[in-house]
Every structure is written in structure tokens, then in C-alpha cells.
Design a protein around this motif. Structure first.
Motif, PDB file in Angstrom:
ATOM      1  N   ALA A  64       0.848  -1.202   0.000  1.00  0.00           N
ATOM      2  CA  ALA A  64       0.000   0.000   0.000  1.00  0.00           C
ATOM      3  C   ALA A  64       0.875   1.241   0.000  1.00  0.00           C
ATOM      4  CB  ALA A  64      -0.915  -0.016   1.224  1.00  0.00           C
ATOM      5  N   SER A  65       1.990   1.167  -0.737  1.00  0.00           N
ATOM      6  CA  SER A  65       2.963   2.262  -0.709  1.00  0.00           C
ATOM      7  C   SER A  65       2.574   3.452  -1.561  1.00  0.00           C
ATOM      8  CB  SER A  65       4.341   1.742  -1.144  1.00  0.00           C
ATOM      9  OG  SER A  65       4.291   1.175  -2.441  1.00  0.00           O
ATOM     10  N   GLY A  66       1.496   3.326  -2.328  1.00  0.00           N
ATOM     11  CA  GLY A  66       1.010   4.466  -3.091  1.00  0.00           C
ATOM     12  C   GLY A  66       1.886   4.814  -4.275  1.00  0.00           C
ATOM     13  N   THR A  67       1.655   6.013  -4.819  1.00  0.00           N
ATOM     14  CA  THR A  67       2.383   6.476  -6.000  1.00  0.00           C
ATOM     15  C   THR A  67       2.919   7.897  -5.822  1.00  0.00           C
ATOM     16  OG1 THR A  67       0.301   7.243  -6.983  1.00  0.00           O
ATOM     17  CG2 THR A  67       1.023   5.035  -7.583  1.00  0.00           C
ATOM     18  N   TRP A  68       2.725   8.458  -4.637  1.00  0.00           N
ATOM     19  CA  TRP A  68       3.060   9.865  -4.405  1.00  0.00           C
ATOM     20  C   TRP A  68       4.517  10.177  -4.730  1.00  0.00           C
ATOM     21  CZ3 TRP A  68       0.899  14.405  -3.822  1.00  0.00           C
ATOM     22  CH2 TRP A  68       1.595  15.455  -3.210  1.00  0.00           C
ATOM     23  N   ALA A  69       5.410   9.254  -4.481  1.00  0.00           N
ATOM     24  CA  ALA A  69       6.835   9.519  -4.644  1.00  0.00           C
ATOM     25  C   ALA A  69       7.288   9.462  -6.098  1.00  0.00           C
ATOM     26  CB  ALA A  69       7.658   8.521  -3.823  1.00  0.00           C
ATOM     27  N   THR A  70       6.406   9.059  -7.006  1.00  0.00           N
ATOM     28  CA  THR A  70       6.799   8.901  -8.402  1.00  0.00           C
ATOM     29  C   THR A  70       5.836   9.630  -9.338  1.00  0.00           C
ATOM     30  OG1 THR A  70       5.705   6.728  -8.303  1.00  0.00           O
ATOM     31  CG2 THR A  70       8.103   6.752  -8.187  1.00  0.00           C
ATOM     32  N   PRO A  71       5.865  10.962  -9.332  1.00  0.00           N
ATOM     33  CA  PRO A  71       5.015  11.723 -10.256  1.00  0.00           C
ATOM     34  C   PRO A  71       5.487  11.560 -11.692  1.00  0.00           C
ATOM     35  CG  PRO A  71       6.543  13.195  -9.145  1.00  0.00           C
ATOM     36  CD  PRO A  71       6.705  11.844  -8.500  1.00  0.00           C
TER      37      PRO A  71
END
Length: 463
Positions: free
Chosen positions: A152-159
Motif C-alpha cells: 500500500a505504498s502508493g504512488t506519491w513519490a513517483t510523479p
């Protein structure tokens, strides 16, 4: 090695990750949440100034609320809209506190595999536990064994970059001092002065772009913002669906976002440049940035660029696992057709759970925003239903896991991200459910903006 007594590793202490831990705890399964940041909801805190377009009633997981109840915690007014900071401080952090030492901070997952088995080895693979390689902020390394892994690490760090091809535009990295990939906090004096009186390009067409345009328009109307101008860069033309669902959106604050962006253009605070796909970013003699399109067009120089073209998943630390991902969206293959913005027009995402989220490597699940890969318009309530189903499946309760019931608010938008070069008429016709071009409405408060956790990056079909 028996796996049933091992914990389920959850990667990320954001909304979906902590909800997964709550559901696992409710079923008597020990979770271990590994969070790279220094606190719960670390990514959410990076957009603490942003207000969600979903209410408190839609962003609190039921199992989490049940876990919190004995502490005296009560949900804020379910009809009000939290900011990212509110969500983190009033819900995510208390939830992490209740989970206690089940949540480890400063713990970055750098790899996941099967114990003693790399990606190519078949022998006894499914009987082996997962091994999760963790690097801590203090330099320590550890390998944690797990019965299952929920990413559930998301995608915020990789725009995603500004380049229209999906790659950084030529010169984009060199211009990093004048580019941001986040909605700026214009209430912060240090940030405000960066944009006040300046000409700023906003690249993107989703809720985040709407938000940035609304913020810049508000700045232009303020005493210290004279001369502030936005330049809205769209890869498509403007149609009835460009500004979202408007008053037809069942999430009113989401609809209001598009209307605020429309007002910014109508009132002259932003100019729209359509059909423009950025190929290069150059500097002029004064150090300002010049955007160059794939068709050779060169736009007038700008002082700053805000790139809001969506997000993409980081899959590098999952390289040793056998994932079944759609080749375009980088979402699970069974989920991809349900969320594909090239196909979706109006309506909602079909309810889905553990089966759509499964992979050839049994026991690994990508949930939350990361499950959508590059597709937009993710809602927190979707993630909560995902982790409820996944936790039930891990517990062996397939009846509950398969009983997926979720009704999402309709957007009133047609066309989704649209076909690559579809004429504007294809974006506005044929759906039967679509609103006409939205009309401006008065906002009763400062522009309500879309949070990253309510994933609606540029090009979204429902954002």
C-alpha cells in the motif's frame, strides 16, 4: 518453514495500509506495517494544505473506526471535508498509535522475494514465506519473513514528468529549480512569493491542475498577487468534459474544482493552450522557461512550471516477484479493464476485491492507489473495500472476501482520458449520462481541492 504464524507485512502507513492493518487485526492476524517516513501518513502530510473532495464520512475505514472506538476517538463531523493535515493528525496518527509496535517508522522496503527463491525458481515456491528486505533510517538492515505482503505504498513519490511521451522533456531535469510536481501551498509566505506576480505554466488536466489554477487565480486577485498569471497546458482540446462533472458530480466539492478552474480561465487569470505536448523545456536569456511542443510550437516564457500529469507506481522493489500487470496501466490484469481511462466514460468502477487484485505470485497484493497503476480517479473508499476483501482472503474467509459491495459517487463526466487524438466531439457525445458544459457556481469557502489520496491526476475520467 511454516508461514501461518508469520505476520502479514503491509508496506506503507497511509490510509490504505493502516486500514489493511486494522482489518487484519480484527481477524486475529498479526500485521507489520513498514513506513518509510517518520510518521503515519507521511505522504499525506506533504499535501497537508490540500482539502479533500471527499467528506469525513467517506475517508474513515469502518474496521479502523472500530479499533479506535475504545480509546474514546470519535470521527469528526461526517459531512465536513478534511484537509490532508486533518486526515493525518485526527485519524491516521491515532490509528497508528492504537496499532502500536505493529507500525515501524523510518523503514524503507528495498526488496520483496520468496525465501531462497529468486524470480526464476519454481521448486516449492508457493510453500516458502515472503522475505522483505528493510533498510532503516539509522542505517540498519533487516530481512522480515511474512505469510503475505500487502503493498500500500502508493504512488506519491513517483510523479509523471512533463514530457508528452511519458519521458522527461529535454531540459526538464536541468530546469528543476523552477519546476514543481505538487500543488503549491500558496498560504506559505516562502512559497507564495515564488508565484506572486509571476507567469506560471500548469501542465495537466485533472483535479490537481484544477486546484493549482484556482489557487493561482485567488493569488492574482489578492493584494500581493498583482500580475500573477496562469498558463494552462492541455494535451487535448477543451470540450464539455474538460472541467469535470460540475453540478452533476455526486461529490460536490470535486465538481466545484472544475468550476473554479473554468472561472480562472473565463475571468482571464489563466490562458489555455490546447493540443500541446511538451517536448523540451529551454531557458531564455533572462533564465525564464520556454516550453517547446512536439509540433515545434514555442510558448511565451514563464517563470515557473507546475507539472501535474499524474503518478506512476514504483515496482522496482518487487522485481523478484511474479506480478501480473497490465502492459499499459501497470495495474493488475483483472482490474485494468475496470479502470482503463481509454474505455471508461461515465458511471462508476465495478466493485472489486482480492480476485481482481491477485497475481501469479500468490499472497502478494497491490492495494490503494498503487493498485490503479497509472490510472486516475482513485477514492479512499475503494481502497478500504479492497483491503477488507484482501484481509478476508488471507484469513481464508472466501465468502466474505468475494462479497464485494461498493457504490461510488458518479462523476457526470464522459470520455475519461479519451483516445489519444480523439476529436472533441467524441468527448462530449454518446454517453447519455453526461452533463452539459458546467456553469460557474459560487464557492462558499476557499477552493476545495483534490487530495492526492483521492487520486485524480491529469487526464482522469472521474477527477
Amino acid at each position: 518453514m511454516s508461514t501461518q504464524q508469520l505476520p502479514v507485512v503491509v508496506i506503507g502507513a497511509g490510509p490504505a495500509g493502516l486500514a489493511a492493518a486494522a482489518h487484519l487485526t480484527e481477524r486475529g492476524i498479526e500485521p507489520l506495517v513498514l513506513e518509510a517516513g517518520d510518521g503515519a501518513g507521511a505522504a499525506v502530510r506533504e499535501w497537508s494544505h490540500v482539502r479533500l473532495f471527499s467528506t469525513w464520512g467517506e475517508v474513515v475505514d469502518p474496521a479502523a473506526e472500530k479499533l479506535l472506538a475504545p480509546t474514546g476517538w470519535t470521527r469528526p463531523d461526517p459531512a465536513t471535508y478534511p484537509s490532508g493535515g486533518d486526515w493525518a493528525d485526527l485519524y491516521l496518527q491515532p490509528l497508528a498509535d492504537v496499532l502500536g509496535d505493529r507500525v515501524r517508522l523510518g523503514a524503507t522496503v528495498t526488496g520483496v522475494s520468496r525465501a531462497g527463491r529468486d524470480r526464476i525458481v519454481d521448486a516449492d515456491r508457493e510453500t516458502q514465506p515472503f522475505v522483505v528486505h528493510v533498510e532503516y533510517a539509522d542505517g540498519r538492515e533487516e530481512r522480515v519473513f511474512a505469510r503475505a505482503v500487502i503493498d500500500a505504498s502508493g504512488t506519491w513519490a513517483t510523479p509523471s514528468p512533463a514530457g508528452g511521451s511519458g519521458l522527461p522533456a529535454l531540459g526538464e531535469k536541468a530546469a528543476a529549480d523552477r519546476i514543481t510536481y505538487r500543488v503549491p501551498d500558496l498560504k506559505d509566505p516562502a512559497v507564495r512569493v515564488r508565484y506572486a506576480g509571476k507567469r506560471t505554466a500548469v501542465i495537466g488536466s485533472g483535479a490537481s491542475a484544477f486546484t493549482a489554477l484556482a489557487y493561482l487565480a485567488d493569488l492574482a486577485k489578492s493584494d500581493d498577487g498583482a500580475g500573477t498569471k496562469g498558463v494552462w497546458i492541455l494535451r487535448r482540446g477543451i470540450s464539455g468534459s474538460t472541467f469535470g462533472g460540475g453540478e452533476a458530480d455526486q461529490l460536490p466539492a470535486r465538481g466545484a474544482l472544475g468550476l473554479a478552474a473554468k472561472a480562472a480561465v473565463d475571468d482571464g487569470h489563466a490562458d489555455a493552450v490546447t493540443g500541446f505536448r511538451t517536448e523540451a523545456i529551454e531557458r531564455d536569456a533572462d533564465g525564464r522557461l520556454v516550453l517547446v511542443g512536439e509540433d515545434g510550437r514555442r510558448l511565451d516564457a514563464v517563470d515557473e512550471v507546475i507539472v501535474l500529469t499524474g503518478f506512476r507506481p514504483d515496482l522496482t522493489f518487487l522485481d523478484e516477484l511474479r506480478l501480473g500487470l497490465d502492459e499499459r496501466l501497470q495495474a493488475p490484469v483483472d482490474l485494468a479493464p475496470l479502470i482503463d481511462p481509454n474505455q471508461h466514460s461515465c458511471g462508476t468502477v465495478y466493485p472489486h476485491g482480492h480476485r481482481e487484485l491477485s497475481h501469479p505470485e500468490q499472497g502478494i497484493y497491490l492495494v490503494g492507489m498503487k493498485s490503479y497503476g497509472r490510472a486516475p480517479t482513485f477514492l479512499a473508499m475503494t481502497g478500504y473495500e479492497q483491503v477488507r476483501s484482501v484481509a478476508a482472503a488471507i484469513a481464508g474467509d472466501l465468502d466474505s472476501a468475494d462479497r464485494v459491495e461498493l457504490t461510488l459517487p458518479e462523476t457526470g463526466v464522459c470520455g475519461g482520458a479519451g483516445l489519444f487524438d480523439a476529436p472533441d466531439t467524441q468527448q462530449t457525445n454518446g454517453g447519455g449520462c453526461c452533463a452539459p458544459a458546467p456553469q460557474l457556481i459560487q464557492l462558499g469557502a476557499p477552493a476545495t481541492v483534490a487530495a492526492a489520496a483521492e487520486k485524480a491526476p491529469a487526464g482522469g475520467c472521474c477527477g
